[in-house]
Write a protein that holds these residues in place. Structure first.
Motif, PDB file in Angstrom:
ATOM      1  N   ALA A   1      55.742  39.506  29.521  1.00  0.00           N
ATOM      2  CA  ALA A   1      55.448  38.341  30.361  1.00  0.00           C
ATOM      3  C   ALA A   1      54.104  38.530  31.068  1.00  0.00           C
ATOM      4  CB  ALA A   1      56.558  38.140  31.382  1.00  0.00           C
ATOM      5  N   ARG A   2      53.426  37.444  31.310  1.00  0.00           N
ATOM      6  CA  ARG A   2      52.162  37.469  32.051  1.00  0.00           C
ATOM      7  C   ARG A   2      52.435  37.017  33.482  1.00  0.00           C
ATOM      8  NH1 ARG A   2      51.839  38.904  27.244  1.00  0.00           N
ATOM      9  NH2 ARG A   2      49.886  38.895  26.078  1.00  0.00           N
ATOM     10  N   ASP A   3      51.601  37.459  34.396  1.00  0.00           N
ATOM     11  CA  ASP A   3      51.716  37.081  35.806  1.00  0.00           C
ATOM     12  C   ASP A   3      50.904  35.811  36.030  1.00  0.00           C
ATOM     13  OD1 ASP A   3      51.736  36.794  38.559  1.00  0.00           O
ATOM     14  OD2 ASP A   3      51.279  38.903  38.964  1.00  0.00           O
ATOM     15  N   TRP A   4      51.526  34.671  35.745  1.00  0.00           N
ATOM     16  CA  TRP A   4      50.808  33.401  35.835  1.00  0.00           C
ATOM     17  C   TRP A   4      50.490  33.029  37.274  1.00  0.00           C
ATOM     18  CZ3 TRP A   4      48.381  32.947  31.751  1.00  0.00           C
ATOM     19  CH2 TRP A   4      48.953  33.153  30.499  1.00  0.00           C
ATOM     20  N   GLU A   5      51.255  33.503  38.234  1.00  0.00           N
ATOM     21  CA  GLU A   5      50.929  33.264  39.644  1.00  0.00           C
ATOM     22  C   GLU A   5      49.583  33.922  39.977  1.00  0.00           C
ATOM     23  OE1 GLU A   5      53.536  33.353  43.577  1.00  0.00           O
ATOM     24  OE2 GLU A   5      52.990  35.401  42.956  1.00  0.00           O
TER      25      GLU A   5
ATOM     26  N   GLY B   1      50.055  30.018  26.888  1.00  0.00           N
ATOM     27  CA  GLY B   1      50.925  31.046  27.453  1.00  0.00           C
ATOM     28  C   GLY B   1      51.978  31.582  26.506  1.00  0.00           C
ATOM     29  N   LYS B   2      52.700  30.710  25.843  1.00  0.00           N
ATOM     30  CA  LYS B   2      53.756  31.134  24.924  1.00  0.00           C
ATOM     31  C   LYS B   2      53.180  31.931  23.760  1.00  0.00           C
ATOM     32  CE  LYS B   2      57.627  29.199  22.216  1.00  0.00           C
ATOM     33  NZ  LYS B   2      57.867  30.446  21.592  1.00  0.00           N
ATOM     34  N   MET B   3      52.061  31.491  23.214  1.00  0.00           N
ATOM     35  CA  MET B   3      51.436  32.180  22.088  1.00  0.00           C
ATOM     36  C   MET B   3      50.989  33.583  22.485  1.00  0.00           C
ATOM     37  SD  MET B   3      48.222  33.203  20.757  1.00  0.00           S
ATOM     38  CE  MET B   3      47.131  32.338  21.838  1.00  0.00           C
TER      39      MET B   3
ATOM     40  N   GLY C   1      51.401  38.751  21.168  1.00  0.00           N
ATOM     41  CA  GLY C   1      50.678  39.866  21.766  1.00  0.00           C
ATOM     42  C   GLY C   1      49.196  39.524  21.772  1.00  0.00           C
ATOM     43  N   PHE C   2      48.534  39.838  22.851  1.00  0.00           N
ATOM     44  CA  PHE C   2      47.120  39.475  22.969  1.00  0.00           C
ATOM     45  C   PHE C   2      46.462  40.361  24.015  1.00  0.00           C
ATOM     46  CE2 PHE C   2      43.643  37.018  24.884  1.00  0.00           C
ATOM     47  CZ  PHE C   2      42.917  36.680  23.750  1.00  0.00           C
TER      48      PHE C   2
END
Length: 176
Positions: free
Chosen positions: A52-56, A94-96, A101-102
């Motif tokens: 997961a990424r920290d979108w906040e 975001g989902k991609m 993985g990126f």
């Protein structure tokens, strides 16, 4: 009715202030220098498949009116640009980023500053995982930033991926 509306507006304003202070307490150290702001930008979008990424934190980097602007040819071969808010970028990519993985890593940077504004040309390499030796893509992020005396804000990121027709100029590549 007027009192209810005033109370609702007051509650909303207090809630927004408390939320902004809470976010500042968590992330303000990440936007104190130009280097920390750009390192955080690259770090927050990067991660292994399923991470997961920290979108906040991602949204915290950007000025409220900021845009992310990918450019290039569309399927018809027409060159153009797409203007996204940070929220729209998250919805679009975001989902991609999580599913495949990126990792985006900066390989070279030039920066010009005048007063409180800075323009950065940041050459990047893109990978699907941290163990890849060869990037699947390279390009340049043109990042405009504002320092308001308290922190750095990303105003815009305007980028173009390298192609055969448009290789990255030597002056924007790392010196070996």
């Amino acid at each position: 009715m007027k009192k209810v509306a005033i109370l609702a507006i007051t509650f909303f304003a207090i809630s927004m202030t408390v939320n902004a202070q809470s976010t500042d307490a968590k992330y303000l150290s990440k936007v104190q220098t130009l280097d920390s702001t750009i390192e955080t930008l690259y770090g927050v979008i990067s991660g292994e498949k399923g991470q997961a990424r920290d979108w906040e934190l991602f949204k915290y980097l950007f000025h409220p009116d900021a845009k992310l602007i990918p450019s290039g040819k569309n399927q018809a071969g027409v060159i153009g640009a797409t203007f996204l808010t940070p929220e729209a970028y998250i919805s679009r990519a975001g989902k991609m980023l999580v599913d495949t993985g990126f990792f985006e890593k900066e390989s070279h940077r030039t920066a010009d500053t005048f007063g409180n504004i800075t323009q950065v040309f940041s050459t990047y390499n893109s990978y699907n995982n941290e163990s890849m030796d060869t990037p699947f893509a390279r390009g340049i992020n043109s990042i405009q930033l504002l320092n308001d005396g308290k922190r750095w804000w990303i105003i815009n990121i305007y980028w173009m991926q390298e192609s055969e027709e448009s290789p990255i100029p030597e002056k924007y590549l790392p010196k070996n």
